[in-house]
Scaffold this motif. Sequence first.
Motif: not given
Lengths: 276, 46
Positions: A200, A204-205, A207-208, A211-212, A216-217, A224, A227-229, B30, B37
């Motif tokens: 998790k 999360s890291d 995805i962050d 996004i940065d 994404l987004a 969303d 994206v698959v894990f 953000w 998202f």
Amino acid sequence: MSETSNAKFLINKIFDKIFQMGNVSQEEQDQVNNALNKELLEKPFRVAVIGQSGVGKSTTLNSVFGLSNYTSNLAEGTTEIVEKVFPMRDGFSLSIYDMPGLNNDVDKDIEYEKLYKQILPGCDVIVYIINAHSRDFGEDCRILKEIVLPICNENKVRENLVLAINKIDTIGESIDPNDPDLQWDAFENRPTEKLKVAIKTKLSDIIDKLIDEGLLASEDGFADHQVVFYSAVYNYNLQDFILAIAKAGKRGWIWPATVGFEQAGKWSEAKLNQEK
Amino acid sequence: MLLKELIEYEQLSVKDKYLYRFIWERHPNWNHEMIMFKIAIEHKVD
């Protein structure tokens, strides 16, 4: 050689049920079935797989698409991509484009980019695989931002993309290879509780960061559901993968409506967000 | 926050509203779409 089976594809069974309930005439049934079969069988279901060396392309193709013992035979520096067609059953074929990874070699990248431009627009699903325990996504981010996403956006196939984050089972090893609680529970075929927490955190890291980087987004990035894990080697959380394929572009639905549904039945029940 | 964003925020569960604020504090640069998202992805790995 393609198999012949008496079992209908899932989509055919669904339509049979609808016809039965709707009292549809034979003529209309034939019309629908002909149109459906044309869509399913006239051309192969085309999948492009992209990823750097070692991310698990072959294992993913074997697990997700049910190819027996597929091995990537891409030679170093290859500039020719051969479409490999796998007849599945009853006329349905899967076509795989095993794309070379871009490796920051400017000359080769220019050639590879031409290949990407040539092949990606014609694919029903484009899978970009990332290694979950990689320490540096810089190169993947660069390839996605500068090459893959622009080509897909330009050719209106961005919705055909799946960002596949593989090897979640190895996240624990990358933290502490000597901690047995961070090893994959091979007996139950699921992460241990401690590994689940580590997964998790790591995801999360990731995805962050994505996004940065604007992948994404963002207006031109992944949604969303794209994206698959998963873990290809343990067939873990592949249900989300097939869901992402189902939502891919105009023809993604074909895979789970046919052979993909049967393939899903063979996987482990284990899912990343399975409730206790 | 735009009206559309406010409506989307108000439709979140209590837990997700906490998550929204947590993400926002962690990533003050953000925008709403990015936070939503992240919440969607968090549900995938929950």
